[in-house]
Design a protein around this motif. Structure first.
Motif, PDB file in Angstrom:
ATOM      1  N   ASN A   4       0.828  -1.212   0.000  1.00  0.00           N
ATOM      2  CA  ASN A   4       0.000   0.000   0.000  1.00  0.00           C
ATOM      3  C   ASN A   4       0.858   1.256   0.000  1.00  0.00           C
ATOM      4  N   ILE A   7       2.078   1.686  -3.564  1.00  0.00           N
ATOM      5  CA  ILE A   7       1.016   2.199  -4.440  1.00  0.00           C
ATOM      6  C   ILE A   7       0.782   3.684  -4.173  1.00  0.00           C
ATOM      7  N   TYR A  16       1.036   3.309 -14.029  1.00  0.00           N
ATOM      8  CA  TYR A  16       0.349   3.172 -12.745  1.00  0.00           C
ATOM      9  C   TYR A  16       0.645   1.805 -12.177  1.00  0.00           C
ATOM     10  N   GLU A  18      -0.603  -1.532  -9.642  1.00  0.00           N
ATOM     11  CA  GLU A  18      -1.721  -2.280  -9.054  1.00  0.00           C
ATOM     12  C   GLU A  18      -1.164  -3.530  -8.386  1.00  0.00           C
ATOM     13  N   TYR A  19      -2.013  -4.199  -7.611  1.00  0.00           N
ATOM     14  CA  TYR A  19      -1.652  -5.479  -7.009  1.00  0.00           C
ATOM     15  C   TYR A  19      -2.857  -6.394  -7.082  1.00  0.00           C
ATOM     16  N   ASP A  20      -2.609  -7.688  -6.898  1.00  0.00           N
ATOM     17  CA  ASP A  20      -3.713  -8.639  -6.942  1.00  0.00           C
ATOM     18  C   ASP A  20      -3.883  -9.324  -5.591  1.00  0.00           C
ATOM     19  N   TYR A  28       1.849  -0.833 -14.938  1.00  0.00           N
ATOM     20  CA  TYR A  28       1.249  -0.793 -16.275  1.00  0.00           C
ATOM     21  C   TYR A  28       1.528   0.533 -16.958  1.00  0.00           C
ATOM     22  N   ASP A  33      -2.192   0.458 -21.489  1.00  0.00           N
ATOM     23  CA  ASP A  33      -2.629  -0.499 -20.477  1.00  0.00           C
ATOM     24  C   ASP A  33      -1.870  -1.825 -20.592  1.00  0.00           C
ATOM     25  N   TRP A  77      -1.758  -5.078   2.300  1.00  0.00           N
ATOM     26  CA  TRP A  77      -2.658  -5.092   1.143  1.00  0.00           C
ATOM     27  C   TRP A  77      -3.840  -6.020   1.372  1.00  0.00           C
TER      28      TRP A  77
END
Length: 82
Positions: A4, A7, A16, A18-20, A28, A33, A77
Motif C-alpha cells: 500500500n 502504491i 500506474y 496495481e496489485y492482486d 502498467y 494499459d 494489502w
C-alpha cells in the motif's frame, strides 16, 4: 515498505501500479494499459516485461525499496481487499 505504501508513493505520469489478491505487484503503461513490470509476492526481483519501460531514478528507488522488503513484511494489502 508495504504494498500500500508503494502504491501510494507511486507517482509517474506515464504508468500506474496495481496489485492482486496474491500480493503480486504490477506496473502498467497508462497509455496502452500494458504490463511493464511485475514483482511476484514471494520474490525480491522485479521482472521487466517490456524493454521499452523507462524508469526514473525515483521510481527505480521505490521499486528497489519494495523488492528489498521481505515478502511477509509487505502485507497490509490484504486488509484493503476485505
Amino acid at each position: 515498505m508495504t504494498i500500500n505504501e508503494f502504491i501510494y508513493a507511486f507517482d509517474e505520469d506515464s504508468s500506474y501500479a496495481e496489485y492482486d489478491e496474491q500480493g503480486n505487484v504490477y506496473i502498467y503503461d497508462s497509455t496502452y494499459d500494458l504490463m511493464m513490470a511485475r514483482l511476484e509476492s514471494e520474490s525480491s526481483v522485479w521482472q521487466v516485461e517490456d524493454d521499452t519501460f523507462t524508469m526514473s531514478p525515483s521510481l527505480l528507488r521505490l521499486m528497489a525499496k519494495l523488492a528489498a522488503t521481505p515478502p511477509d513484511m509487505r502485507g497490509d494489502w490484504r486488509e484493503t481487499l476485505r
